[in-house]
Motif scaffolding. Structure first.
Motif, PDB file in Angstrom:
ATOM      1  N   GLY A  15      -1.298 -69.011 -42.396  1.00 50.22           N
ATOM      2  CA  GLY A  15      -1.911 -67.691 -42.303  1.00 50.22           C
ATOM      3  C   GLY A  15      -3.391 -67.717 -41.997  1.00 50.22           C
ATOM      4  O   GLY A  15      -3.937 -66.742 -41.461  1.00 50.22           O
ATOM      5  N   ARG A 120      -1.883 -49.160 -50.598  1.00 50.62           N
ATOM      6  CA  ARG A 120      -1.328 -50.407 -50.085  1.00 50.62           C
ATOM      7  C   ARG A 120      -0.055 -50.157 -49.288  1.00 50.62           C
ATOM      8  O   ARG A 120       0.777 -49.334 -49.653  1.00 50.62           O
ATOM      9  CB  ARG A 120      -1.063 -51.377 -51.240  1.00 50.62           C
ATOM     10  CG  ARG A 120      -2.334 -51.711 -52.019  1.00 50.62           C
ATOM     11  CD  ARG A 120      -2.068 -52.614 -53.211  1.00 50.62           C
ATOM     12  NE  ARG A 120      -3.283 -52.712 -54.041  1.00 50.62           N
ATOM     13  CZ  ARG A 120      -3.366 -53.412 -55.161  1.00 50.62           C
ATOM     14  NH1 ARG A 120      -2.302 -54.082 -55.608  1.00 50.62           N
ATOM     15  NH2 ARG A 120      -4.501 -53.429 -55.838  1.00 50.62           N
ATOM     16  N   ARG A 121       0.076 -50.902 -48.190  1.00 60.02           N
ATOM     17  CA  ARG A 121       1.216 -50.732 -47.298  1.00 60.02           C
ATOM     18  C   ARG A 121       2.043 -52.008 -47.148  1.00 60.02           C
ATOM     19  O   ARG A 121       2.947 -52.067 -46.323  1.00 60.02           O
ATOM     20  CB  ARG A 121       0.722 -50.276 -45.926  1.00 60.02           C
ATOM     21  CG  ARG A 121      -0.036 -48.942 -45.948  1.00 60.02           C
ATOM     22  CD  ARG A 121       0.888 -47.784 -46.334  1.00 60.02           C
ATOM     23  NE  ARG A 121       0.179 -46.509 -46.363  1.00 60.02           N
ATOM     24  CZ  ARG A 121      -0.328 -45.969 -47.474  1.00 60.02           C
ATOM     25  NH1 ARG A 121      -0.217 -46.613 -48.652  1.00 60.02           N
ATOM     26  NH2 ARG A 121      -0.946 -44.810 -47.423  1.00 60.02           N
ATOM     27  N   GLY A 122       1.691 -53.050 -47.878  1.00 64.73           N
ATOM     28  CA  GLY A 122       2.494 -54.265 -47.866  1.00 64.73           C
ATOM     29  C   GLY A 122       2.019 -55.350 -46.928  1.00 64.73           C
ATOM     30  O   GLY A 122       2.636 -56.411 -46.849  1.00 64.73           O
ATOM     31  N   GLY A 123       0.919 -55.123 -46.217  1.00 64.00           N
ATOM     32  CA  GLY A 123       0.389 -56.134 -45.311  1.00 64.00           C
ATOM     33  C   GLY A 123      -0.867 -56.768 -45.855  1.00 64.00           C
ATOM     34  O   GLY A 123      -1.359 -56.413 -46.932  1.00 64.00           O
ATOM     35  N   GLU A 124      -1.425 -57.726 -45.103  1.00 61.28           N
ATOM     36  CA  GLU A 124      -2.618 -58.413 -45.564  1.00 61.28           C
ATOM     37  C   GLU A 124      -3.813 -57.477 -45.675  1.00 61.28           C
ATOM     38  O   GLU A 124      -4.747 -57.728 -46.432  1.00 61.28           O
ATOM     39  CB  GLU A 124      -2.952 -59.592 -44.653  1.00 61.28           C
ATOM     40  CG  GLU A 124      -3.337 -59.215 -43.233  1.00 61.28           C
ATOM     41  CD  GLU A 124      -3.736 -60.431 -42.407  1.00 61.28           C
ATOM     42  OE1 GLU A 124      -3.584 -61.566 -42.891  1.00 61.28           O
ATOM     43  OE2 GLU A 124      -4.199 -60.234 -41.266  1.00 61.28           O
ATOM     44  N   GLU A 125      -3.758 -56.351 -44.948  1.00 60.12           N
ATOM     45  CA  GLU A 125      -4.846 -55.383 -45.011  1.00 60.12           C
ATOM     46  C   GLU A 125      -4.989 -54.756 -46.394  1.00 60.12           C
ATOM     47  O   GLU A 125      -6.015 -54.150 -46.699  1.00 60.12           O
ATOM     48  CB  GLU A 125      -4.647 -54.296 -43.967  1.00 60.12           C
ATOM     49  CG  GLU A 125      -4.754 -54.776 -42.531  1.00 60.12           C
ATOM     50  CD  GLU A 125      -3.455 -55.386 -42.010  1.00 60.12           C
ATOM     51  OE1 GLU A 125      -2.450 -55.406 -42.781  1.00 60.12           O
ATOM     52  OE2 GLU A 125      -3.436 -55.843 -40.856  1.00 60.12           O
ATOM     53  N   ASP A 126      -3.969 -54.889 -47.232  1.00 60.40           N
ATOM     54  CA  ASP A 126      -4.063 -54.377 -48.604  1.00 60.40           C
ATOM     55  C   ASP A 126      -5.206 -55.033 -49.364  1.00 60.40           C
ATOM     56  O   ASP A 126      -5.705 -54.474 -50.347  1.00 60.40           O
ATOM     57  CB  ASP A 126      -2.754 -54.625 -49.366  1.00 60.40           C
ATOM     58  CG  ASP A 126      -1.608 -53.755 -48.874  1.00 60.40           C
ATOM     59  OD1 ASP A 126      -1.858 -52.823 -48.085  1.00 60.40           O
ATOM     60  OD2 ASP A 126      -0.457 -54.012 -49.271  1.00 60.40           O
ATOM     61  N   ASN A 127      -5.614 -56.218 -48.913  1.00 66.44           N
ATOM     62  CA  ASN A 127      -6.680 -56.958 -49.588  1.00 66.44           C
ATOM     63  C   ASN A 127      -7.989 -56.935 -48.819  1.00 66.44           C
ATOM     64  O   ASN A 127      -8.913 -57.677 -49.158  1.00 66.44           O
ATOM     65  CB  ASN A 127      -6.238 -58.411 -49.811  1.00 66.44           C
ATOM     66  CG  ASN A 127      -5.025 -58.505 -50.697  1.00 66.44           C
ATOM     67  OD1 ASN A 127      -4.952 -57.851 -51.737  1.00 66.44           O
ATOM     68  ND2 ASN A 127      -4.054 -59.308 -50.285  1.00 66.44           N
ATOM     69  N   SER A 209      -9.982 -64.553 -41.289  1.00 65.33           N
ATOM     70  CA  SER A 209      -9.372 -64.393 -39.969  1.00 65.33           C
ATOM     71  C   SER A 209     -10.395 -64.705 -38.884  1.00 65.33           C
ATOM     72  O   SER A 209     -11.592 -64.829 -39.149  1.00 65.33           O
ATOM     73  CB  SER A 209      -8.828 -62.970 -39.805  1.00 65.33           C
ATOM     74  OG  SER A 209      -9.819 -62.013 -40.143  1.00 65.33           O
TER      75      SER A 209
END
Length: 236
Positions: A15, A120-127, A209
């Protein structure tokens, strides 16, 4: 004048894109007269001759495992003067089961707090949280961070457990929130150096990233950190 020798060690959790991330910095090293060797595992750390011939290790290995012989070889090389640097999970969330490695680096990733649960939507963007990396008084005068200024980022904000043998060049603060269990703001080191024997260690925690690594301030800190950590003829 002999070329400086850099060893790029990459792997671990995919990742963090260890290949693409390190490829961003190899041209910088080559342009600054480093001969670059790339290894896809930590086996090279157990090769005493190879490590003695290395002036700088750039590590990008998130999580994963390391053998006792490999971490001993890395530590011995740093004590003898080899520099060690890296960013984000590739250096500060590596080899969680190795106390010897954690002692070498001086800090360990604990968490990256997330958004409010309803967002939160379940993706890495939640963090991914907007936050500031604040350059300390020490950092304002240090060759790695001088003139950089504070960094405003929207990405993972690392909460780091650490000891006081690190020299903190920048910090970040985790605020309180109704859905979090802590009761006062917590400040974590975000960029630091560490003297270990004759060697120098540099840790930069932003870098989840490629877009963060390409942020001008983050990239400059990482590149300057590579140069600063490189083996020197003295411990000054």
């Amino acid at each position: 004048m002999a070329r400086r020798r850099a060893l790029v060690v990459r792997g671990g959790w995919a990742g963090h894109q260890p290949v693409k991330a390190t490829e961003l910095f190899i041209p910088f090293l080559e342009a600054h007269d480093y001969a670059v060797r790339v290894e896809e595992s930590t086996e090279v750390y157990a090769d005493a001759a190879a490590m003695a011939d290395t002036d700088l290790v750039v590590q990008c290995v998130t999580m994963s495992q390391i053998t006792a012989e490999q971490v001993a070889g890395l530590s011995a090389a740093v004590v003898a003067g080899t520099g060690l640097t890296g960013w984000h999970g590739g250096i500060v969330d590596s080899f969680r089961a190795s106390a010897e490695y954690l002692h070498l680096v001086g800090g360990q990733f604990a968490t990256h707090p997330g958004k409010e649960p309803c967002e939160r939507r379940g993706g890495e963007e939640d963090n991914f949280l907007p936050h500031r990396v604040h350059v300390t008084d020490l950092g304002r005068d240090h060759p790695i961070t001088a003139g950089i200024g504070d960094l405003d980022l929207v990405t993972e904000q690392y909460w780091v457990l650490h000891d006081d043998l690190i020299d903190v060049l920048a910090t970040t603060s985790h605020p309180t929130a109704s859905w979090q269990p802590w009761h006062r703001p917590v400040t974590s080191p975000a960029i630091w150096t560490r003297r270990w024997g004759a060697g120098r260690v540099v840790v930069t925690t932003p870098g989840h990233s490629l877009d963060v690594l390409e942020h001008p301030g983050v990239r400059t800190v990482i590149e300057r950190g590579m140069v600063w950590a490189t083996r020197t003829s003295s411990a000054s």
